[in-house]
Design an enzyme around this catalytic site. Structure first.
Site, PDB file in Angstrom:
ATOM      1  CG  HIS A  60      16.557  29.807  57.281  1.00 19.89           C
ATOM      2  ND1 HIS A  60      17.290  28.742  57.767  1.00 19.89           N
ATOM      3  CD2 HIS A  60      17.330  30.906  57.459  1.00 19.89           C
ATOM      4  CE1 HIS A  60      18.447  29.162  58.209  1.00 19.89           C
ATOM      5  NE2 HIS A  60      18.502  30.486  58.051  1.00 19.89           N
ATOM      6  CD  GLU A  65      21.715  35.993  58.529  1.00 23.61           C
ATOM      7  OE1 GLU A  65      21.394  37.176  58.809  1.00 23.61           O
ATOM      8  OE2 GLU A  65      21.516  35.017  59.287  1.00 23.61           O
TER       9      GLU A  65
END
Length: 295
Positions: A85, A189
């Site tokens: 990202h 994550e």
């Protein structure tokens, strides 16, 4: 649905420059022109391209298809485009205070007087990084013949949802590979403690990204994140294995995209024995993954 098969995974080197990039935190991989596909011959060239008229990508994709035919389901190859990202507000705060202060104090808070990093959003720089990926794709599709993904998977965290949308929107893709991202918990994550990794509700995701598909067992609230527990790196790798087992068993598409996080990418590389190359925010890297049936 058929039972999920357990596979052993291996990154196959020798096809992309990324396979041999520098390891460790002193280097950060970036998006390479043509994704760094190496100009080389394949064992299948003699029959597929005897006159040498095909492009590098056409010959490479034929080589993968041939390997899958020969594998007969016991060995399966998929080409993954992995996006980290773009820059989020949590990245900015960690850079400001340093890793130790971030991990021990600031990461446990929702934000400070200047910004919020709970389920961290992209900064303006992060949106620009995602926009650079979109520009890469538009040029690559038109001029280089880089194939677009056939399936798109994204972390449910806001910074990945937005990166995916910016990077892949408005592209000239074939009708058989529409942009329909699938939101999966196992792409998130490393989980726990850090508020930047606590996702928003299912309703918020559905409202803000109505064109995305959310996996069926996705809960309304984030039931996986815990304030007093942190996933180990080994647990991240095993979570990724479960994700890949599901995809390699039930998804017949060969080219897939993952929009994920630095910790997730390192977990993927650990699982597949890829070199431990760290990836820049907003960068996309390729990895050819071979899966062989375990046992």
């Amino acid at each position: 649905m058929t039972a999920t098969t357990s596979f052993a995974y291996q990154a196959v080197p020798g096809f992309f420059r990324h396979d041999e990039e520098t390891t460790g935190p002193s280097f950060r991989a970036t998006t390479q022109p043509n994704l760094g596909l190496i100009n080389r011959a394949y064992d299948t060239d003699a029959t597929f391209d005897p006159k040498g008229k095909k492009t590098q990508w056409e010959r490479f994709l034929h080589f993968i298809d041939y390997q899958n035919q020969e594998g007969q389901g016991k060995a399966v190859y998929k080409l993954a485009f992995v996006i980290r990202h773009g820059e989020g507000y949590h990245n900015v705060k960690e850079a400001e205070v340093g890793r130790h202060a971030w991990d021990s104090h600031w990461s446990l808070l929702d934000g400070d007087e200047n910004s919020t990093w709970s389920d961290a959003r992209l900064t303006e720089k992060g949106r620009q990084q995602a926009g650079a990926l979109n520009a890469f794709w538009k040029d690559a599709i038109q001029n280089s013949g880089v194939p677009t993904p056939q399936k798109y998977y994204t972390s449910p965290l806001a910074r990945c949802l937005e990166t995916t949308k910016i990077a892949y929107s408005g592209l000239n893709v074939a009708p058989d590979r529409p942009f329909k991202p699938i939101v999966k918990e196992r792409v998130r994550e490393r989980n726990g403690e850090h508020t930047c990794d606590r996702r928003s509700t299912r309703s918020w995701i559905a409202s803000n990204y109505p064109d995305y598909e959310i996996e069926t067992d996705f809960t309304e609230e984030d039931e996986l994140w815990k304030a007093d527990w942190r996933e180990t790196e080994e647990e991240v790798s095993q979570r990724i294995k479960k994700l890949l087992d599901d995809i390699f068993t039930h998804e017949d598409k060969t080219i897939v995209s993952f929009t994920a996080h630095s910790g997730w990418v390192r977990g993927l590389y650990d699982l597949t024995s890829h070199r431990d190359v760290w990836v820049s925010a907003g960068a996309m890297v390729p990895i050819l993954i071979k899966a062989e049936v375990s046992g």
